[in-house]
Design a protein around this motif. Structure first.
Motif, PDB file in Angstrom:
ATOM      1  N   ARG A 120     -11.620  85.990  48.775  1.00 33.69           N
ATOM      2  CA  ARG A 120     -10.386  86.369  48.066  1.00 33.69           C
ATOM      3  C   ARG A 120      -9.713  87.607  48.643  1.00 33.69           C
ATOM      4  O   ARG A 120      -8.541  87.857  48.380  1.00 33.69           O
ATOM      5  N   SER A 172      -4.529  81.534  56.735  1.00 37.88           N
ATOM      6  CA  SER A 172      -3.861  81.365  55.444  1.00 37.88           C
ATOM      7  C   SER A 172      -4.314  82.472  54.512  1.00 37.88           C
ATOM      8  O   SER A 172      -5.334  83.117  54.762  1.00 37.88           O
ATOM      9  N   GLN A 173      -3.565  82.664  53.484  1.00 37.89           N
ATOM     10  CA  GLN A 173      -4.021  83.520  52.403  1.00 37.89           C
ATOM     11  C   GLN A 173      -5.054  82.713  51.614  1.00 37.89           C
ATOM     12  O   GLN A 173      -5.043  81.479  51.668  1.00 37.89           O
ATOM     13  N   TYR A 198      -6.696  80.618  48.682  1.00 40.16           N
ATOM     14  CA  TYR A 198      -6.125  79.753  47.647  1.00 40.16           C
ATOM     15  C   TYR A 198      -7.247  78.973  46.975  1.00 40.16           C
ATOM     16  O   TYR A 198      -8.377  78.930  47.481  1.00 40.16           O
ATOM     17  N   ILE A 199      -6.949  78.390  45.838  1.00 39.68           N
ATOM     18  CA  ILE A 199      -7.949  77.628  45.086  1.00 39.68           C
ATOM     19  C   ILE A 199      -8.293  76.362  45.859  1.00 39.68           C
ATOM     20  O   ILE A 199      -7.407  75.671  46.360  1.00 39.68           O
ATOM     21  N   ASP A 200      -9.580  76.077  45.940  1.00 44.13           N
ATOM     22  CA  ASP A 200     -10.064  74.894  46.654  1.00 44.13           C
ATOM     23  C   ASP A 200      -9.397  73.645  46.073  1.00 44.13           C
ATOM     24  O   ASP A 200      -9.601  73.315  44.906  1.00 44.13           O
ATOM     25  N   SER A 238     -10.855  77.288  39.274  1.00 40.52           N
ATOM     26  CA  SER A 238     -10.053  78.414  39.762  1.00 40.52           C
ATOM     27  C   SER A 238     -10.898  79.512  40.406  1.00 40.52           C
ATOM     28  O   SER A 238     -10.358  80.385  41.081  1.00 40.52           O
ATOM     29  N   ALA A 250     -12.485  79.827  45.750  1.00 37.20           N
ATOM     30  CA  ALA A 250     -11.432  80.150  46.712  1.00 37.20           C
ATOM     31  C   ALA A 250     -11.811  79.644  48.103  1.00 37.20           C
ATOM     32  O   ALA A 250     -12.990  79.558  48.451  1.00 37.20           O
ATOM     33  N   VAL A 269     -10.056  79.532  52.417  1.00 34.76           N
ATOM     34  CA  VAL A 269      -9.030  79.953  53.376  1.00 34.76           C
ATOM     35  C   VAL A 269      -9.019  78.925  54.501  1.00 34.76           C
ATOM     36  O   VAL A 269      -9.978  78.176  54.694  1.00 34.76           O
TER      37      VAL A 269
END
Length: 137
Positions: free
Chosen positions: A39, A66-67, A69-71, A77, A80, A82
Motif C-alpha cells: 500500500r 501502478s499505484q 489498488y484492490i485485488d 478491500s 492490495a 500493484v
C-alpha cells in the motif's frame, strides 16, 4: 522512490515468466505487514525479484508501474496489489547464503523477517545488492 524485494516461488511464477509477460499484477500477498508495504508503493519504485524455495536468490530487477489498488480477483478491500514490469535479469544472482555471510546486511529485513514476502530495502542495502548482482563486489 523506494526500493523493495519481492519474493516469488519460481515454480508458480518466476522472474522469467515476468520477462515473458512484460508485466503482471503482483498478487497473492496476504501477510498484513507485506500488504502494508504494498500500500505504500508508488509508481516508479524499483524492486528486486527474489526466487524462494530451492533457489533462494535475487534473479531480476523490476519496476512498480501502478499505484496500489484492490485485488480485482478478490472481493476484499484489505488485499492490495500493484502492477510490476520486468526490467532486466541480474548479471550475477545474489544468493541468500551470500547475503547472510555479508556483515553489511545484519539488520536487513530479509534476514530478520524471513517469511515476509514484500521486504523494504534501504538505500544502503539496495546499492550493495546492486553491486552484488552486477558481479562487481
Amino acid at each position: 522512490m523506494a526500493y523493495w524485494l519481492l519474493k516469488t516461488e519460481p515454480e508458480n511464477y518466476s522472474y522469467f515468466d515476468l520477462e515473458r509477460d512484460g508485466s503482471t499484477v503482483w498478487d497473492g500477498v496476504n501477510n498484513s505487514l507485506a500488504l502494508k508495504h504494498i500500500r505504500t508503493m508508488i509508481l516508479g519504485d524499483l524492486a528486486l525479484i527474489y526466487h524462494t524455495g530451492k533457489e533462494r536468490q535475487i534473479i531480476g530487477l523490476a519496476e512498480i508501474v501502478s499505484q496500489p489498488y484492490i485485488d480485482p480477483a478478490l472481493n476484499d478491500s484489505k488485499r492490495a496489489v500493484v502492477d510490476v514490469r520486468a526490467l532486466r535479469k541480474v548479471n550475477q544472482p545474489a544468493t541468500l547464503a551470500q547475503i547472510k555471510q555479508d556483515n553489511k546486511f545484519t539488520d536487513f529485513d530479509l534476514l530478520r523477517l524471513p517469511r515476509l514476502s514484500v521486504v523494504p530495502v534501504g538505500e544502503v542495502y539496495w546499492q550493495h545488492l546492486i553491486e552484488l548482482t552486477n558481479g562487481t563486489n
